[in-house]
Design a protein around this motif. Structure first.
Motif, PDB file in Angstrom:
ATOM      1  N   LEU A 177      17.840  16.379   8.913  1.00 58.95           N
ATOM      2  CA  LEU A 177      18.335  15.247   8.125  1.00 58.95           C
ATOM      3  C   LEU A 177      19.590  14.720   8.801  1.00 58.95           C
ATOM      4  O   LEU A 177      20.689  15.229   8.600  1.00 58.95           O
ATOM      5  CB  LEU A 177      18.643  15.693   6.689  1.00 58.95           C
ATOM      6  N   GLU A 178      19.425  13.676   9.612  1.00 64.39           N
ATOM      7  CA  GLU A 178      20.513  13.216  10.465  1.00 64.39           C
ATOM      8  C   GLU A 178      21.406  12.176   9.803  1.00 64.39           C
ATOM      9  O   GLU A 178      22.565  12.026  10.190  1.00 64.39           O
ATOM     10  CB  GLU A 178      19.939  12.639  11.763  1.00 64.39           C
ATOM     11  N   ASN A 179      20.891  11.454   8.813  1.00 73.02           N
ATOM     12  CA  ASN A 179      21.665  10.357   8.236  1.00 73.02           C
ATOM     13  C   ASN A 179      22.071  10.632   6.791  1.00 73.02           C
ATOM     14  O   ASN A 179      22.254   9.714   5.999  1.00 73.02           O
ATOM     15  CB  ASN A 179      20.857   9.060   8.290  1.00 73.02           C
ATOM     16  N   GLY A 180      22.204  11.912   6.445  1.00 73.19           N
ATOM     17  CA  GLY A 180      22.586  12.224   5.077  1.00 73.19           C
ATOM     18  C   GLY A 180      22.807  13.714   4.893  1.00 73.19           C
ATOM     19  O   GLY A 180      23.083  14.438   5.847  1.00 73.19           O
ATOM     20  N   PHE A 181      22.681  14.156   3.655  1.00 66.00           N
ATOM     21  CA  PHE A 181      22.920  15.551   3.336  1.00 66.00           C
ATOM     22  C   PHE A 181      22.012  15.968   2.180  1.00 66.00           C
ATOM     23  O   PHE A 181      21.410  15.125   1.498  1.00 66.00           O
ATOM     24  CB  PHE A 181      24.389  15.785   2.961  1.00 66.00           C
ATOM     25  N   ARG A 182      21.901  17.267   1.995  1.00 64.84           N
ATOM     26  CA  ARG A 182      21.144  17.816   0.875  1.00 64.84           C
ATOM     27  C   ARG A 182      22.101  18.052  -0.277  1.00 64.84           C
ATOM     28  O   ARG A 182      23.199  18.587  -0.090  1.00 64.84           O
ATOM     29  CB  ARG A 182      20.480  19.139   1.275  1.00 64.84           C
ATOM     30  N   TYR A 183      21.702  17.637  -1.475  1.00 61.47           N
ATOM     31  CA  TYR A 183      22.526  17.855  -2.668  1.00 61.47           C
ATOM     32  C   TYR A 183      21.719  18.667  -3.662  1.00 61.47           C
ATOM     33  O   TYR A 183      20.552  18.368  -3.929  1.00 61.47           O
ATOM     34  CB  TYR A 183      22.940  16.527  -3.304  1.00 61.47           C
ATOM     35  N   LEU A 184      22.358  19.708  -4.210  1.00 61.18           N
ATOM     36  CA  LEU A 184      21.702  20.587  -5.161  1.00 61.18           C
ATOM     37  C   LEU A 184      22.505  20.625  -6.448  1.00 61.18           C
ATOM     38  O   LEU A 184      23.698  20.949  -6.439  1.00 61.18           O
ATOM     39  CB  LEU A 184      21.582  21.997  -4.578  1.00 61.18           C
ATOM     40  N   ALA A 185      21.891  20.258  -7.571  1.00 59.99           N
ATOM     41  CA  ALA A 185      22.485  20.415  -8.905  1.00 59.99           C
ATOM     42  C   ALA A 185      22.028  21.770  -9.422  1.00 59.99           C
ATOM     43  O   ALA A 185      20.828  21.993  -9.590  1.00 59.99           O
ATOM     44  CB  ALA A 185      22.020  19.298  -9.838  1.00 59.99           C
ATOM     45  N   ALA A 186      22.964  22.689  -9.680  1.00 54.40           N
ATOM     46  CA  ALA A 186      22.566  24.080  -9.829  1.00 54.40           C
ATOM     47  C   ALA A 186      23.475  24.870 -10.758  1.00 54.40           C
ATOM     48  O   ALA A 186      24.533  24.392 -11.196  1.00 54.40           O
ATOM     49  CB  ALA A 186      22.540  24.751  -8.448  1.00 54.40           C
ATOM     50  N   VAL A 187      23.057  26.113 -11.011  1.00 55.38           N
ATOM     51  CA  VAL A 187      23.859  27.117 -11.713  1.00 55.38           C
ATOM     52  C   VAL A 187      23.766  28.428 -10.935  1.00 55.38           C
ATOM     53  O   VAL A 187      22.859  28.616 -10.119  1.00 55.38           O
ATOM     54  CB  VAL A 187      23.371  27.361 -13.160  1.00 55.38           C
ATOM     55  N   LYS A 188      24.699  29.325 -11.197  1.00 53.68           N
ATOM     56  CA  LYS A 188      24.592  30.673 -10.651  1.00 53.68           C
ATOM     57  C   LYS A 188      23.434  31.388 -11.326  1.00 53.68           C
ATOM     58  O   LYS A 188      23.213  31.239 -12.526  1.00 53.68           O
ATOM     59  CB  LYS A 188      25.875  31.466 -10.902  1.00 53.68           C
ATOM     60  N   VAL A 189      22.705  32.169 -10.546  1.00 54.18           N
ATOM     61  CA  VAL A 189      21.603  32.958 -11.100  1.00 54.18           C
ATOM     62  C   VAL A 189      21.680  34.388 -10.588  1.00 54.18           C
ATOM     63  O   VAL A 189      22.149  34.650  -9.474  1.00 54.18           O
ATOM     64  CB  VAL A 189      20.221  32.354 -10.758  1.00 54.18           C
ATOM     65  N   ALA A 190      21.211  35.309 -11.424  1.00 53.66           N
ATOM     66  CA  ALA A 190      21.168  36.717 -11.033  1.00 53.66           C
ATOM     67  C   ALA A 190      19.926  37.042 -10.232  1.00 53.66           C
ATOM     68  O   ALA A 190      19.890  38.024  -9.492  1.00 53.66           O
ATOM     69  CB  ALA A 190      21.223  37.594 -12.291  1.00 53.66           C
ATOM     70  N   SER A 191      18.893  36.201 -10.391  1.00 51.50           N
ATOM     71  CA  SER A 191      17.623  36.423  -9.710  1.00 51.50           C
ATOM     72  C   SER A 191      16.949  35.087  -9.486  1.00 51.50           C
ATOM     73  O   SER A 191      17.167  34.126 -10.238  1.00 51.50           O
ATOM     74  CB  SER A 191      16.727  37.339 -10.553  1.00 51.50           C
ATOM     75  N   THR A 192      16.135  35.009  -8.451  1.00 51.98           N
ATOM     76  CA  THR A 192      15.380  33.777  -8.191  1.00 51.98           C
ATOM     77  C   THR A 192      13.936  33.896  -8.674  1.00 51.98           C
ATOM     78  O   THR A 192      13.108  33.048  -8.366  1.00 51.98           O
ATOM     79  CB  THR A 192      15.397  33.447  -6.687  1.00 51.98           C
ATOM     80  N   ASP A 193      13.645  34.948  -9.433  1.00 50.12           N
ATOM     81  CA  ASP A 193      12.306  35.107  -9.995  1.00 50.12           C
ATOM     82  C   ASP A 193      12.121  34.142 -11.169  1.00 50.12           C
ATOM     83  O   ASP A 193      13.054  33.877 -11.924  1.00 50.12           O
ATOM     84  CB  ASP A 193      12.095  36.541 -10.494  1.00 50.12           C
ATOM     85  N   ASP A 194      10.917  33.620 -11.307  1.00 49.25           N
ATOM     86  CA  ASP A 194      10.526  32.814 -12.473  1.00 49.25           C
ATOM     87  C   ASP A 194      11.330  31.528 -12.631  1.00 49.25           C
ATOM     88  O   ASP A 194      11.525  31.044 -13.752  1.00 49.25           O
ATOM     89  CB  ASP A 194      10.642  33.642 -13.764  1.00 49.25           C
TER      90      ASP A 194
END
Length: 279
Positions: free
Chosen positions: A185-202
């Motif tokens: 991605l040369e002309n921009g950036f990745r943006y993530l709207a998120a929270v902290k999580v203890a696990s990435t399951d489910d």
């Protein structure tokens, strides 16, 4: 911040729900009449037309993507019936929702993109505090953002906020906006709207996760409306970094922290800008 900028932010953050012109005016801090007048002067279109066009443009994207339930798209766009949605859609684009869904193509449609909310340069940047945090994982919804087109970020938060509070493994009630460079991605950036999580399951469908490494941070309090965040980030890089003697870490570029008292409805509350620091 200018009342029209507040109004645009509120629309971009809430167009998927039922909102009134009176509600938008309250958030902007002006009467409905004066806001409508100033909005028209600054954007060249009425407040009502912009809200309608944004909702229908997002609906068109869903239909072109093959949405199975047109009534569901209509309800998401604020219309109470298939018929009312079809009339509004035809008036806006000159074709029916069924036609767009069948074509799977947006060619010929003039979509209303988010109006860019330009930030006023910030000069009164508060001093940061410094903390070293253990590694942690965040998970949420992401999007590729083109430089200069960050007006689409509030819509991402609007979608993410429907999950907030009942994400499997969620830790705490703070949220994080993660900005980082994605390979390719040369002309921009990745943006993530998120929270902290203890696990990435489910995790819910469409969610992605990112591991934040152990590192030191410079944490700047952001004062005022959330729409002014770009000005705080700019000031941190433009005025603090050159004289600090510090170097920016490799990942992420910037982390926005929204505290437990942050109100996504008004765009006010505790917000901090975290810059990662190299050793």
């Amino acid at each position: 911040m200018h009342p029209v900028a507040k109004a645009i932010w509120f629309i971009e953050s809430h167009y998927g729900s039922v909102i009134s012109l009176d509600e938008i005016a309250r958030v902007a801090g002006m009467s409905r009449y004066h806001l409508s007048r100033r909005f028209g002067e600054m954007t060249g279109q009425t407040l009502t037309a912009y809200l309608r066009a944004r909702r229908l443009s997002e609906a068109a994207r869903q239909l072109a993507g093959g949405a199975e339930d047109i009534l569901g798209v209509a309800l998401d766009a604020g219309y109470g019936s298939h018929e009312a949605f079809t009339r509004a859609f035809r008036d806006q684009f000159g074709m029916t929702p069924e036609t767009v869904r069948r074509r799977r193509d947006l060619t010929g449609l003039t979509l209303q993109e988010p109006i860019r909310m330009t930030a006023i340069p910030k000069t009164d940047l508060p001093k940061p505090r410094f903390e070293t945090l253990d590694a942690f994982t965040v998970a949420g919804l992401g999007a590729d953002i083109t430089y200069g087109q960050s007006a689409g970020i509030p819509a991402l938060w609007q979608k993410f906020n429907t999950h907030f509070g009942h994400i499997p493994g969620q830790i705490g009630r703070s949220a994080f906006g993660l900005c980082f460079i994605r390979p390719g991605l040369e002309n921009g950036f990745r943006y993530l709207a998120a929270v902290k999580v203890a696990s990435t399951d489910d995790l819910p469908p469409g969610f992605e996760s990112v591991r934040i490494p152990v590192q030191a941070w410079a944490m700047f309090p952001h004062a005022g409306h959330v729409n002014g965040i770009p000005a705080t980030v700019d000031a941190a890089f433009r005025t603090w970094l050159p004289v600090s003697g510090r170097k920016i870490g490799a990942f992420p570029d910037v982390l926005e922290m929204y505290g437990e008292d942050f109100d996504p409805h008004s765009g006010l509350g505790r917000v901090e800008i975290w810059l990662p620091l190299a050793d």
